[in-house]
Design a protein around this motif. Structure first.
Motif, PDB file in Angstrom:
ATOM      1  N   GLN A  88       1.143  -1.305   0.197  1.00 40.40           N
ATOM      2  CA  GLN A  88      -0.157  -0.125   0.143  1.00 40.40           C
ATOM      3  C   GLN A  88       0.038   1.192  -0.303  1.00 40.40           C
ATOM      4  O   GLN A  88       0.871   2.580  -0.564  1.00 40.40           O
ATOM      5  N   HIS A  89       2.025   1.558   1.421  1.00 39.70           N
ATOM      6  CA  HIS A  89       2.985   2.897   0.732  1.00 39.70           C
ATOM      7  C   HIS A  89       3.474   2.725  -0.800  1.00 39.70           C
ATOM      8  O   HIS A  89       3.468   3.759  -1.210  1.00 39.70           O
ATOM      9  N   LEU A  90       4.134   1.667  -1.320  1.00 32.23           N
ATOM     10  CA  LEU A  90       4.712   1.846  -2.556  1.00 32.23           C
ATOM     11  C   LEU A  90       2.871   2.286  -3.283  1.00 32.23           C
ATOM     12  O   LEU A  90       3.994   3.239  -4.834  1.00 32.23           O
ATOM     13  N   GLU A  91       1.854   1.475  -3.238  1.00 30.10           N
ATOM     14  CA  GLU A  91       1.446   2.112  -4.286  1.00 30.10           C
ATOM     15  C   GLU A  91       1.073   3.562  -4.300  1.00 30.10           C
ATOM     16  O   GLU A  91       1.002   4.662  -5.364  1.00 30.10           O
ATOM     17  N   ARG A  92       0.917   3.953  -2.774  1.00 27.37           N
ATOM     18  CA  ARG A  92       0.051   6.097  -2.669  1.00 27.37           C
ATOM     19  C   ARG A  92       1.081   6.149  -2.516  1.00 27.37           C
ATOM     20  O   ARG A  92       0.727   7.364  -3.161  1.00 27.37           O
ATOM     21  N   GLN A  93       2.456   6.087  -1.586  1.00 25.98           N
ATOM     22  CA  GLN A  93       3.638   7.293  -2.133  1.00 25.98           C
ATOM     23  C   GLN A  93       4.706   7.105  -3.442  1.00 25.98           C
ATOM     24  O   GLN A  93       4.710   8.586  -3.516  1.00 25.98           O
ATOM     25  N   TYR A  94       4.408   6.245  -4.096  1.00 24.13           N
ATOM     26  CA  TYR A  94       5.271   6.228  -5.669  1.00 24.13           C
ATOM     27  C   TYR A  94       4.072   6.019  -6.508  1.00 24.13           C
ATOM     28  O   TYR A  94       5.093   5.967  -8.022  1.00 24.13           O
ATOM     29  N   SER A  95       3.037   5.642  -6.524  1.00 22.52           N
ATOM     30  CA  SER A  95       2.716   4.602  -7.683  1.00 22.52           C
ATOM     31  C   SER A  95       3.183   3.339  -8.303  1.00 22.52           C
ATOM     32  O   SER A  95       3.416   3.743  -9.843  1.00 22.52           O
ATOM     33  N   ALA A  96       4.012   3.119  -7.194  1.00 19.88           N
ATOM     34  CA  ALA A  96       4.505   1.880  -8.128  1.00 19.88           C
ATOM     35  C   ALA A  96       3.788   0.740  -8.625  1.00 19.88           C
ATOM     36  O   ALA A  96       3.306   0.474  -8.781  1.00 19.88           O
ATOM     37  N   CYS A  97       4.112   0.023  -9.798  1.00 23.33           N
ATOM     38  CA  CYS A  97       3.125  -0.697 -10.816  1.00 23.33           C
ATOM     39  C   CYS A  97       4.107  -1.957 -10.255  1.00 23.33           C
ATOM     40  O   CYS A  97       5.206  -2.635 -10.185  1.00 23.33           O
ATOM     41  N   ALA A  98       3.163  -3.089 -10.575  1.00 26.20           N
ATOM     42  CA  ALA A  98       2.774  -4.408 -10.005  1.00 26.20           C
ATOM     43  C   ALA A  98       3.051  -5.120 -10.485  1.00 26.20           C
ATOM     44  O   ALA A  98       2.506  -5.520 -10.961  1.00 26.20           O
ATOM     45  N   LEU A  99       4.610  -6.064 -10.914  1.00 27.47           N
ATOM     46  CA  LEU A  99       4.631  -6.368 -11.806  1.00 27.47           C
ATOM     47  C   LEU A  99       3.995  -7.549 -11.698  1.00 27.47           C
ATOM     48  O   LEU A  99       3.289  -8.567 -12.950  1.00 27.47           O
ATOM     49  N   TRP A 100       3.924  -8.075 -10.237  1.00 36.18           N
ATOM     50  CA  TRP A 100       2.524  -9.253 -10.181  1.00 36.18           C
ATOM     51  C   TRP A 100       1.292  -9.358 -10.134  1.00 36.18           C
ATOM     52  O   TRP A 100       0.954 -10.571 -10.798  1.00 36.18           O
ATOM     53  N   GLN A 101       0.904  -8.724 -11.286  1.00 31.46           N
ATOM     54  CA  GLN A 101      -0.458  -8.483 -11.555  1.00 31.46           C
ATOM     55  C   GLN A 101      -0.674  -7.941 -13.145  1.00 31.46           C
ATOM     56  O   GLN A 101      -1.820  -8.049 -13.862  1.00 31.46           O
ATOM     57  N   GLN A 102       0.680  -8.466 -13.739  1.00 24.97           N
ATOM     58  CA  GLN A 102       0.081  -8.051 -15.315  1.00 24.97           C
ATOM     59  C   GLN A 102       0.419  -9.465 -15.741  1.00 24.97           C
ATOM     60  O   GLN A 102       1.120 -10.334 -15.230  1.00 24.97           O
ATOM     61  N   THR A 103      -0.827 -10.040 -16.402  1.00 23.51           N
ATOM     62  CA  THR A 103      -0.538 -10.986 -16.707  1.00 23.51           C
ATOM     63  C   THR A 103       0.759 -11.842 -17.706  1.00 23.51           C
ATOM     64  O   THR A 103       0.420 -13.185 -17.351  1.00 23.51           O
ATOM     65  N   GLN A 104       1.141 -11.173 -18.608  1.00 26.95           N
ATOM     66  CA  GLN A 104       2.073 -11.329 -19.534  1.00 26.95           C
ATOM     67  C   GLN A 104       3.300  -9.906 -19.238  1.00 26.95           C
ATOM     68  O   GLN A 104       3.409  -9.579 -19.546  1.00 26.95           O
ATOM     69  N   SER A 105       3.671 -11.096 -17.843  1.00 30.69           N
ATOM     70  CA  SER A 105       4.979  -9.980 -17.012  1.00 30.69           C
ATOM     71  C   SER A 105       5.902  -9.726 -17.860  1.00 30.69           C
ATOM     72  O   SER A 105       6.482  -8.784 -18.188  1.00 30.69           O
ATOM     73  N   GLY A 106       7.169 -10.680 -19.042  1.00 32.16           N
ATOM     74  CA  GLY A 106       7.059 -10.542 -20.095  1.00 32.16           C
ATOM     75  C   GLY A 106       7.167  -9.583 -20.984  1.00 32.16           C
ATOM     76  O   GLY A 106       7.970  -8.658 -21.557  1.00 32.16           O
ATOM     77  N   GLU A 107       6.172  -9.803 -21.431  1.00 37.10           N
ATOM     78  CA  GLU A 107       5.788  -9.267 -22.875  1.00 37.10           C
ATOM     79  C   GLU A 107       5.651  -7.667 -22.190  1.00 37.10           C
ATOM     80  O   GLU A 107       5.984  -6.415 -22.952  1.00 37.10           O
ATOM     81  N   PHE A 108       5.434  -7.742 -21.229  1.00 35.29           N
ATOM     82  CA  PHE A 108       5.105  -6.080 -20.141  1.00 35.29           C
ATOM     83  C   PHE A 108       5.953  -5.260 -19.996  1.00 35.29           C
ATOM     84  O   PHE A 108       6.643  -4.614 -20.684  1.00 35.29           O
ATOM     85  N   LEU A 109       7.427  -5.880 -19.746  1.00 35.98           N
ATOM     86  CA  LEU A 109       8.730  -5.650 -19.499  1.00 35.98           C
ATOM     87  C   LEU A 109       9.385  -5.139 -20.657  1.00 35.98           C
ATOM     88  O   LEU A 109       9.813  -4.238 -20.686  1.00 35.98           O
ATOM     89  N   GLN A 110       9.274  -6.257 -21.628  1.00 37.30           N
ATOM     90  CA  GLN A 110       9.783  -5.357 -23.284  1.00 37.30           C
ATOM     91  C   GLN A 110       8.837  -4.371 -23.807  1.00 37.30           C
ATOM     92  O   GLN A 110       9.548  -3.381 -24.288  1.00 37.30           O
ATOM     93  N   GLN A 111       7.862  -4.428 -23.185  1.00 36.49           N
ATOM     94  CA  GLN A 111       6.968  -2.437 -23.681  1.00 36.49           C
ATOM     95  C   GLN A 111       7.600  -1.621 -22.998  1.00 36.49           C
ATOM     96  O   GLN A 111       7.654  -0.380 -23.343  1.00 36.49           O
ATOM     97  N   SER A 112       7.605  -2.101 -21.438  1.00 36.38           N
ATOM     98  CA  SER A 112       7.525  -0.531 -20.680  1.00 36.38           C
ATOM     99  C   SER A 112       8.489  -0.884 -19.968  1.00 36.38           C
ATOM    100  O   SER A 112       8.704   0.317 -18.984  1.00 36.38           O
ATOM    101  N   GLY A 113       9.256  -1.739 -19.998  1.00 37.18           N
ATOM    102  CA  GLY A 113      10.961  -1.637 -19.408  1.00 37.18           C
ATOM    103  C   GLY A 113      11.215  -0.459 -18.816  1.00 37.18           C
ATOM    104  O   GLY A 113      11.446   0.248 -17.909  1.00 37.18           O
ATOM    105  N   ALA A 114      11.577   0.311 -19.580  1.00 38.02           N
ATOM    106  CA  ALA A 114      12.508   1.339 -20.034  1.00 38.02           C
ATOM    107  C   ALA A 114      12.059   2.487 -19.286  1.00 38.02           C
ATOM    108  O   ALA A 114      12.493   3.848 -18.666  1.00 38.02           O
ATOM    109  N   ASP A 115      10.803   2.467 -18.133  1.00 29.68           N
ATOM    110  CA  ASP A 115      10.194   3.416 -17.645  1.00 29.68           C
ATOM    111  C   ASP A 115      10.258   3.473 -16.731  1.00 29.68           C
ATOM    112  O   ASP A 115      10.468   4.646 -15.725  1.00 29.68           O
ATOM    113  N   PHE A 116      11.472   2.262 -16.220  1.00 29.33           N
ATOM    114  CA  PHE A 116      11.349   1.844 -14.337  1.00 29.33           C
ATOM    115  C   PHE A 116      13.147   2.859 -13.886  1.00 29.33           C
ATOM    116  O   PHE A 116      13.879   1.545 -14.863  1.00 29.33           O
ATOM    117  N   GLU A 117      13.220   3.168 -12.865  1.00 25.91           N
ATOM    118  CA  GLU A 117      14.971   3.604 -12.013  1.00 25.91           C
ATOM    119  C   GLU A 117      15.267   2.914 -11.024  1.00 25.91           C
ATOM    120  O   GLU A 117      15.931   2.747 -10.793  1.00 25.91           O
TER     121      GLU A 117
END
Length: 311
Positions: free
Chosen positions: A15-44
């Motif tokens: 909850q803290h990571l979501e509320r404070q930083y709008s963290a993205c939860a990889l485990w909630q992505q149905t296709q985590s590998g595809e998600f990283l290929q498409q959006s991985g550059a967004d994360f530091e």
């Protein structure tokens, strides 16, 4: 700074990571590998744990990754070499779990020696007073304790063992000159000397199957193995064989090679104490670990530095 959270942690952390930083939860992505290929550059920044880790393929899919904050003291499930090659910082949550893990280590040592949990099963089964007598245990006080890995946790175990008037020796990659404890040049030498061989070293490729058949043979028929570190450090097949052939007296294991899967031979052996990786599992310690993880996240976001970096 965009944060990627690899797996579910405590509700407070999630909850803290979501509320404070709008963290993205990889485990909630149905296709985590595809998600990283498409959006991985967004994360530091990545938040993970010893249970979830971070592999080389995931790291490669995060081209702008600057730091990884991990829950737990172990980081063998994280590809540290891949991080080092790109200069990506890594933090864990050490110190705050040291006392609880050391407490469990001593508890398991006493249990496997005196048959406390086995005695509990014996009483519950209605066997007390029957013709099936409960066996004798082994004295703990004054015995020889060999510790593999005299880091924070190993030292805390040694301090507790001194309260039982135990004699202490250790084996590390290098001798620690500031310590008065005896040093064994090889693990086999330590096992041959010890009544108890207690594993407290890090996991990973460098320590995989360090406790092998030869070490168990050296420990001997009156010796006990205790492992509160990582299951990979002990050759589990060799341990099963050593117990079957009575090469050692017993074992107490909080960690396993393929958790939560445990060989049937260990499950069925009354000389073996088994716990489900509970070394740090107290409310107080887990709250402290949560707090330190979030402090590392905040420190990196606000100052570009981690509070407890892994060297």
């Amino acid at each position: 700074m965009q944060i990627l959270q690899i797996g579910r942690l405590s509700n407070d952390v999630n909850q803290h990571l979501e509320r404070q930083y709008s963290a993205c939860a990889l485990w909630q992505q149905t296709q985590s590998g595809e998600f990283l290929q498409q959006s991985g550059a967004d994360f530091e920044l990545v938040v993970t744990s010893a249970a979830y880790g971070l592999n080389a393929a995931q790291i490669a899919a995060l081209p702008n990754l600057r730091a990884v904050c991990s829950f737990g003291v172990g980081y063998d499930s994280i590809d540290v070499q891949a991080l080092q090659q790109r200069g990506i910082a890594l933090s864990n949550t050490p110190d705050v779990l040291t006392d609880c893990v050391a407490d469990v280590a001593m508890g398991m040592l006493i249990d496997v020696s005196r048959g406390i949990s086995a005695g509990d099963r014996y009483v519950r089964a209605g066997l007390w007073g029957s013709k099936q007598r409960f066996g004798m245990g082994s004295r703990v006080s004054g015995k020889k304790l060999g510790i593999l890995g005299l880091g924070r946790i190993g030292l805390a175990i040694a301090e507790r063992a001194q309260g039982f008037k135990m004699h202490i020796a250790y084996h590390n990659r290098h001798r620690v000159s500031a310590l008065d404890y005896a040093y064994a040049d090889t693990l086999q030498d330590l096992a041959a000397w010890a009544d108890y061989l207690l594993v407290a070293c890090p996991g990973g490729a460098a320590t995989e199957h360090l406790v092998d058949a030869a070490v168990l043979q050296a420990l001997g028929e009156h010796g006990f193995l205790i492992n509160i570190a990582r299951g990979s450090v002990v050759d589990e097949a060799a341990l099963v064989q050593a117990l079957a052939q009575n090469h050692i007296a017993g074992a107490a294991l909080d960690v396993f090679e393929h958790e939560p899967n445990i060989p049937a031979a260990l499950l069925q052996d009354e000389r073996v104490v088994l716990t489900p990786h509970i070394g740090s599992a107290t409310r107080e310690t887990r709250m402290d670990m949560d707090a330190l993880l979030l402090q590392n996240v905040a420190a990196f976001i606000n100052k570009g530095q981690l509070l407890t970096p892994v060297s």
